[in-house]
Every structure is written in structure tokens, then in C-alpha cells.
Write a protein that holds these residues in place. Sequence first.
Motif, PDB file in Angstrom:
ATOM      1  N   ILE A  63      -6.983 -36.156  65.827  1.00 40.99           N
ATOM      2  CA  ILE A  63      -6.007 -35.120  65.470  1.00 40.99           C
ATOM      3  C   ILE A  63      -4.887 -35.754  64.654  1.00 40.99           C
ATOM      4  O   ILE A  63      -4.442 -35.205  63.641  1.00 40.99           O
ATOM      5  CB  ILE A  63      -5.443 -34.439  66.739  1.00 40.99           C
ATOM      6  N   PHE A  64      -4.456 -36.928  65.084  1.00 41.78           N
ATOM      7  CA  PHE A  64      -3.424 -37.666  64.343  1.00 41.78           C
ATOM      8  C   PHE A  64      -3.976 -38.190  63.021  1.00 41.78           C
ATOM      9  O   PHE A  64      -3.349 -38.033  61.965  1.00 41.78           O
ATOM     10  CB  PHE A  64      -2.911 -38.828  65.190  1.00 41.78           C
ATOM     11  N   SER A  65      -5.152 -38.801  63.055  1.00 41.06           N
ATOM     12  CA  SER A  65      -5.695 -39.432  61.844  1.00 41.06           C
ATOM     13  C   SER A  65      -6.015 -38.390  60.767  1.00 41.06           C
ATOM     14  O   SER A  65      -5.827 -38.643  59.576  1.00 41.06           O
ATOM     15  CB  SER A  65      -6.942 -40.260  62.179  1.00 41.06           C
ATOM     16  N   ALA A  66      -6.493 -37.211  61.172  1.00 43.29           N
ATOM     17  CA  ALA A  66      -6.753 -36.148  60.197  1.00 43.29           C
ATOM     18  C   ALA A  66      -5.456 -35.677  59.557  1.00 43.29           C
ATOM     19  O   ALA A  66      -5.412 -35.353  58.365  1.00 43.29           O
ATOM     20  CB  ALA A  66      -7.465 -34.975  60.872  1.00 43.29           C
ATOM     21  N   GLY A  67      -4.393 -35.663  60.358  1.00 40.92           N
ATOM     22  CA  GLY A  67      -3.092 -35.246  59.838  1.00 40.92           C
ATOM     23  C   GLY A  67      -2.547 -36.199  58.791  1.00 40.92           C
ATOM     24  O   GLY A  67      -2.111 -35.773  57.719  1.00 40.92           O
ATOM     25  N   VAL A  68      -2.580 -37.491  59.079  1.00 40.00           N
ATOM     26  CA  VAL A  68      -2.051 -38.459  58.109  1.00 40.00           C
ATOM     27  C   VAL A  68      -2.945 -38.529  56.875  1.00 40.00           C
ATOM     28  O   VAL A  68      -2.468 -38.781  55.765  1.00 40.00           O
ATOM     29  CB  VAL A  68      -1.882 -39.871  58.737  1.00 40.00           C
ATOM     30  N   GLN A  69      -4.257 -38.268  57.071  1.00 40.48           N
ATOM     31  CA  GLN A  69      -5.161 -38.236  55.921  1.00 40.48           C
ATOM     32  C   GLN A  69      -4.841 -37.047  55.017  1.00 40.48           C
ATOM     33  O   GLN A  69      -4.822 -37.160  53.790  1.00 40.48           O
ATOM     34  CB  GLN A  69      -6.610 -38.170  56.418  1.00 40.48           C
ATOM     35  N   ALA A  70      -4.542 -35.888  55.622  1.00 43.29           N
ATOM     36  CA  ALA A  70      -4.181 -34.698  54.834  1.00 43.29           C
ATOM     37  C   ALA A  70      -2.852 -34.924  54.115  1.00 43.29           C
ATOM     38  O   ALA A  70      -2.690 -34.542  52.942  1.00 43.29           O
ATOM     39  CB  ALA A  70      -4.087 -33.482  55.747  1.00 43.29           C
TER      40      ALA A  70
END
Length: 334
Positions: free
Chosen positions: A180-187
Motif C-alpha cells: 500500500i505504501f510502495s504503490a503510493g510512492v510509485q504513483a
Amino acid sequence: MLVIIIIVVLALMFDFINGFHDTANAIATSVSTKALTPRVAVIYAAILNFVGAVVFDQVAKNIGNGIANPMNLDPTIGLHIVIAALVSAILWNLLTWYFGIPSSSSHTLIGSMAGAVIAGAGSGAINWSGFIKIIKILVLSPFIAFAIGFILMYVVKWIVLMLGNGSPSKFNRSFRFMQIFSAGVQAFSHGSNDAQKAMGIIVFALVVGGYQVDTSYIPLWVKISAALAMAFGTSIGGWRIIKTIGRKIIKIEPMNGFTSDITATLVLQTATAYGMPLSTTHVITSSIIGTGTALRPKSINWGIVGKMVMTWVITIPISIVLAFLIYKLFYTIL
């Protein structure tokens, strides 16, 4: 003024298409592992794409003068160059999206700009040092992302094996939560790099048209409009490409999904800090291939990878030719 309005509309259309074309970059891994539902993932990515697009502007400034100096172009020719480049980039993006091929919006825009400049002002108008520098970074970034993903995955796998007594599956729930965190920073990283390209093209046109002195300043309305277009495009979702990245290359598990996102974020944020445009498609896909190779190289669908690499190789040459022809067609008609 009418031509400038047309260019702004085309640039925002490109940004919108870039958003749904490249949605998969940020959310394919988290959707594939069911860390996020598709609807939540798309909305989440759209919001953080917008934030990333508003916060940074280094890439926009580089796009604005890295390929050609807008102050050296005749206003009429210069504006027609921008129109031809945007039409070319939009056409290629729609074509590759339709067939579900994760091609690069960055490659097609840069190739299209170069082709249109050559058609309108000759090869001497190209800023060859800046153009070659951008191409080098675009070519090297997938290899860098692959290498970092491969190494990082080995480190993560070793730690997990040590802590889990040889059973990495025990940590799937934890990695799924961390996604959830990693998808956010990727976006956020996607917005901070990709949305800048449309901003840079708009500013390029403003300078050519005499509405702005140079490319060092990105007006607030340009930032917000490009960020909104990118976010809205992201909210639509590019499901064809999500399936290619999230399912057809390799079956993504929470551990390598999280590691792939972190790898891509590191590469993208480093490039953004130096104002260098990258292909988020190439970076995240190469990260997935790198982490997948570290886990189970035989499980990767190398046939799909080969088709994608072929598309990556031909995108810039095709875009140069396509934009060149479109400019010549415009010139003939107008």
C-alpha cells in the motif's frame, strides 16, 4: 493565441492518455497481489500522481529546452512543430494502449519532438548534446532498474529466509500491507516525472509564441492543468496494460511486488532530482523482471518480455518518422 490554445489542449490530451496508458506502472503489482482492489488502487494512484506532478518541475524545464531551443525557432514554424509532435505522440500512445503494449510515453514524445524539429527547422535546430543525454538516460534506466531490482530482491529474499526459517510465504501478509505504501510512492514518482513532460511542451510553445521569456519558469496554471489531466487519465485506468505488466510477465507475489515498487521509486526519484525524463513504463517493468529473475528466472514469460523490448527499441525511430511526416502533411495543407 488560437494555436497556443490548440497546443495546450493537445498537450493535456497527451497527459490524459499518458495517465491511463501508464496507470499500470503504479498499481499493477499491488492489484496483482490483491494488496489493493482495482478501484481503490486507481483512485489512490490518481491522487498521488496529481501531488507528484504539482510538487516538482525540474523535468519540465529540461524538456522545454533539452531537445531544441525554442527561442531560436521561427514562431509559426515552432508552433507547428509542437502540434506535429503532440499528434504523433498521441497516435502512438493510443495504438500501443489498444494492443496492450506497455510502451513509453516519454520515448514517443521525445522522438516526436525531434522528428518534428528536423522536419520544420532542420537537423541543425536540434540541441544534440541535450537530446543525446536524454536518450542515454532513457536507454540506461531499464538496465539500472533491472540490476537494482535483482540485487535488492536477493537481499530481501535472504532476510526473509533467515527470519522465516526458510518459508517466505509467512511474510506475504506483511509485504501485501507494505505494498500500500510502495504503490503510493510509485504513483507519486510517476506524477513527479511523467506529468512534467506535458508541462515542458506547453512552456516550449509559450516561449516560441512570445508569451514567455524562457523555459526556466513553469506557470502555476500549467502545473495544475497538467497534473489534473494526468490524475484524471490515471483514474480511468489502463486495464489492458495492467494485465500485461501484472500477469503476463510473471506471477507477481507480495515480496517481489513490494521490492519492484521500491526499486522503481528509487530510480525515478533520482532521475527527477536531476531533471531527467525517464520512462516509468520501462523502469517499473525492468524492476519486475529484475526481481522476478532473482526469485525464479524460469517463471518469467521471456516471449512477452522480448515483444516489449522490441517495442521499446522501435518507439523513438518510429516516432521521429511519424512526427516528420505529420509536420510535412501540416505544411502541405497549411
